[in-house]
Design an enzyme around this catalytic site. Structure first.
Site, PDB file in Angstrom:
ATOM      1  N   THR A 265     -14.724  22.758  45.698  1.00  0.00           N
ATOM      2  CA  THR A 265     -14.957  21.387  45.248  1.00  0.00           C
ATOM      3  C   THR A 265     -13.729  20.757  44.603  1.00  0.00           C
ATOM      4  O   THR A 265     -12.769  21.439  44.241  1.00  0.00           O
ATOM      5  CB  THR A 265     -16.105  21.353  44.217  1.00  0.00           C
ATOM      6  OG1 THR A 265     -15.705  22.042  43.031  1.00  0.00           O
ATOM      7  CG2 THR A 265     -17.375  21.957  44.775  1.00  0.00           C
ATOM      8  N   ASP A 266     -13.820  19.437  44.461  1.00  0.00           N
ATOM      9  CA  ASP A 266     -12.816  18.709  43.695  1.00  0.00           C
ATOM     10  C   ASP A 266     -13.250  18.694  42.227  1.00  0.00           C
ATOM     11  O   ASP A 266     -14.225  19.356  41.865  1.00  0.00           O
ATOM     12  CB  ASP A 266     -12.635  17.294  44.257  1.00  0.00           C
ATOM     13  CG  ASP A 266     -13.919  16.466  44.210  1.00  0.00           C
ATOM     14  OD1 ASP A 266     -14.867  16.828  43.483  1.00  0.00           O
ATOM     15  OD2 ASP A 266     -13.976  15.438  44.911  1.00  0.00           O
ATOM     16  N   GLY A 267     -12.581  17.947  41.396  1.00  0.00           N
ATOM     17  CA  GLY A 267     -12.898  17.911  39.974  1.00  0.00           C
ATOM     18  C   GLY A 267     -14.289  17.387  39.654  1.00  0.00           C
ATOM     19  O   GLY A 267     -14.825  17.656  38.584  1.00  0.00           O
ATOM     20  N   GLY A 268     -14.902  16.672  40.597  1.00  0.00           N
ATOM     21  CA  GLY A 268     -16.232  16.117  40.369  1.00  0.00           C
ATOM     22  C   GLY A 268     -17.362  16.985  40.880  1.00  0.00           C
ATOM     23  O   GLY A 268     -18.523  16.584  40.850  1.00  0.00           O
TER      24      GLY A 268
ATOM     25  N   VAL B  31     -17.756  17.933  44.024  1.00  0.00           N
ATOM     26  CA  VAL B  31     -18.069  17.551  45.399  1.00  0.00           C
ATOM     27  C   VAL B  31     -17.144  18.339  46.331  1.00  0.00           C
ATOM     28  O   VAL B  31     -15.955  18.489  46.053  1.00  0.00           O
ATOM     29  CB  VAL B  31     -17.859  16.032  45.598  1.00  0.00           C
ATOM     30  CG1 VAL B  31     -18.023  15.631  47.055  1.00  0.00           C
ATOM     31  CG2 VAL B  31     -18.820  15.248  44.717  1.00  0.00           C
TER      32      VAL B  31
END
Length: 146
Positions: free
Chosen positions: A26-29, A31
């Site tokens: 995932t990315d920082g969010g 997602v």
């Protein structure tokens, strides 16, 4: 509570492989990063071959050939998120003398119907491992895939 993982299921031309989304996907969010869907596709294709008794390292040692991805067409519909339990599908669409066309999806198991998060068409070629020049598939491999 997350859905229970489903076991991998297959026929020679259709396969479903369970995958879970980890932090590293995932990315920082939280997602799933877009390029990681390609990794999910790759892992499912490898497990599909493995379910047919084909290990890629052994195949290289026995035949001198390897698979290479020559084309991808991917469409993103909805995001997968951290800890999601997914199903990644592999469906063989077309078999040529030196290439395969494979349709793949990343699904979120939902009721009454799985939700498509990402789908794509992947073209995979066969090449000589030492020269990377296109070659014909070994007939035993083609027989197994059909």
């Amino acid at each position: 509570m997350p859905a229970r993982p489903r076991p991998a299921t297959h026929t020679n031309t259709s396969f479903k492989w369970p995958a879970r989304v980890y932090w590293e996907d995932t990315d920082g969010g939280g997602v799933v990063y877009h390029a990681n869907y390609i990794k999910f596709f790759e892992r499912a294709r490898t497990e599909w071959l493995r379910s047919l008794g084909v290990g890629q390292q052994a195949l290289r040692e026995q035949t001198g050939g390897i698979f290479v991805v020559s084309q991808t067409d991917v469409r993103y519909h909805r995001p997968a998120r951290l800890d999601d339990q997914l199903l990644v599908t592999v469906s063989l669409v077309e078999t040529g003398r030196a290439s395969l066309t494979i349709r793949q999806q990343v699904l979120l198991p939902t009721e009454p119907q799985d939700t498509v998060l990402c789908d794509g068409t992947i073209r995979v070629g066969w090449v000589d491992a030492s020269t990377l020049k296109p070659a014909r598939f070994p007939s035993t491999l083609l027989d197994l895939l059909r």
